[in-house]
Scaffold this motif. Sequence first.
Motif, short mmCIF file in Angstrom:
data_model
loop_
_atom_site.label_atom_id
_atom_site.label_comp_id
_atom_site.label_asym_id
_atom_site.label_seq_id
_atom_site.Cartn_x
_atom_site.Cartn_y
_atom_site.Cartn_z
N PRO A 39 -14.16 2.44 -35.39
CA PRO A 39 -15.22 1.70 -34.67
C PRO A 39 -15.60 0.37 -35.31
O PRO A 39 -16.06 -0.54 -34.60
CB PRO A 39 -16.41 2.65 -34.70
CG PRO A 39 -16.19 3.52 -35.89
CD PRO A 39 -14.72 3.63 -36.07
N PHE A 40 -15.43 0.22 -36.65
CA PHE A 40 -16.02 -0.94 -37.33
C PHE A 40 -15.01 -1.81 -38.09
O PHE A 40 -15.43 -2.75 -38.79
CB PHE A 40 -17.13 -0.49 -38.29
CG PHE A 40 -18.23 0.31 -37.63
CD1 PHE A 40 -18.92 -0.21 -36.55
CD2 PHE A 40 -18.57 1.57 -38.09
CE1 PHE A 40 -19.94 0.51 -35.93
CE2 PHE A 40 -19.58 2.30 -37.48
CZ PHE A 40 -20.27 1.77 -36.40
N THR A 57 -12.11 7.52 -44.09
CA THR A 57 -12.06 6.06 -44.01
C THR A 57 -11.60 5.60 -42.62
O THR A 57 -12.15 4.67 -42.03
CB THR A 57 -11.13 5.50 -45.10
OG1 THR A 57 -11.63 5.91 -46.37
CG2 THR A 57 -11.06 3.98 -45.05
N ASN A 58 -10.61 6.32 -42.08
CA ASN A 58 -10.13 5.99 -40.74
C ASN A 58 -11.20 6.20 -39.67
O ASN A 58 -11.30 5.41 -38.72
CB ASN A 58 -8.88 6.82 -40.41
CG ASN A 58 -8.22 6.35 -39.13
OD1 ASN A 58 -7.87 5.18 -38.98
ND2 ASN A 58 -8.07 7.25 -38.16
N ASN A 59 -12.02 7.25 -39.86
CA ASN A 59 -13.11 7.51 -38.89
C ASN A 59 -14.07 6.33 -38.80
O ASN A 59 -14.64 6.06 -37.74
CB ASN A 59 -13.90 8.76 -39.29
CG ASN A 59 -13.13 10.04 -39.04
OD1 ASN A 59 -12.17 10.06 -38.28
ND2 ASN A 59 -13.53 11.11 -39.71
N SER A 71 -14.25 0.42 -43.14
CA SER A 71 -13.55 0.95 -44.32
C SER A 71 -14.38 0.75 -45.57
O SER A 71 -14.47 1.63 -46.44
CB SER A 71 -12.19 0.26 -44.49
OG SER A 71 -11.38 0.50 -43.35
N ALA A 72 -15.00 -0.42 -45.68
CA ALA A 72 -15.84 -0.72 -46.85
C ALA A 72 -17.06 0.21 -46.87
O ALA A 72 -17.47 0.69 -47.93
CB ALA A 72 -16.28 -2.18 -46.83
N LEU A 73 -17.59 0.47 -45.67
CA LEU A 73 -18.74 1.38 -45.57
C LEU A 73 -18.34 2.78 -46.01
O LEU A 73 -19.07 3.45 -46.76
CB LEU A 73 -19.25 1.39 -44.12
CG LEU A 73 -20.46 2.25 -43.78
CD1 LEU A 73 -21.66 1.90 -44.65
CD2 LEU A 73 -20.80 2.09 -42.31
N ALA A 74 -17.17 3.25 -45.59
CA ALA A 74 -16.68 4.57 -45.98
C ALA A 74 -16.49 4.63 -47.50
O ALA A 74 -16.85 5.63 -48.14
CB ALA A 74 -15.37 4.89 -45.26
#
Length: 92
Positions: A74-75, A68-70, A80-83
């Motif tokens: 950048p975003f 999630t941090n990765n 976080s939602a994407l992860a």
Amino acid sequence: MTRSLISMPGETVDGGFDVLQLRRRIDDIDQSIIDLIRTRKEISRQVQRTPTDVGGPRVEPVREADITNNYHVPFGDAGSALAAALLQICRG
Ligand SMILES: O=C(O)C(=O)C[C@]1(C(=O)O)C=C[C@@H](O)C=C1
């Protein structure tokens, strides 16, 4: 000022941008992302099937926090939602 006769992908010869051509490139990129997500899901399943994970929890909170941090770096919150969505897809 002279204008280059060599146009970039998506650029028309008069220096404008061809929206349809750019949208085709976006569609190609989206398809590549979908293919990568499918590959990620298969690999995630393999990790979850390794002998050391038999009987273990399906969710690894520490690992998920790193992932999630990765995406957050950048975003931001959208990352976080994407992860979260990716992990939901890949956990099965
Ligand atoms: O790394 C793992 O242990 C996995 O099972 C893979 C994965 C992932 O898809 O990235 C899936 C579930 C876990 O909660 C953490 C990560």
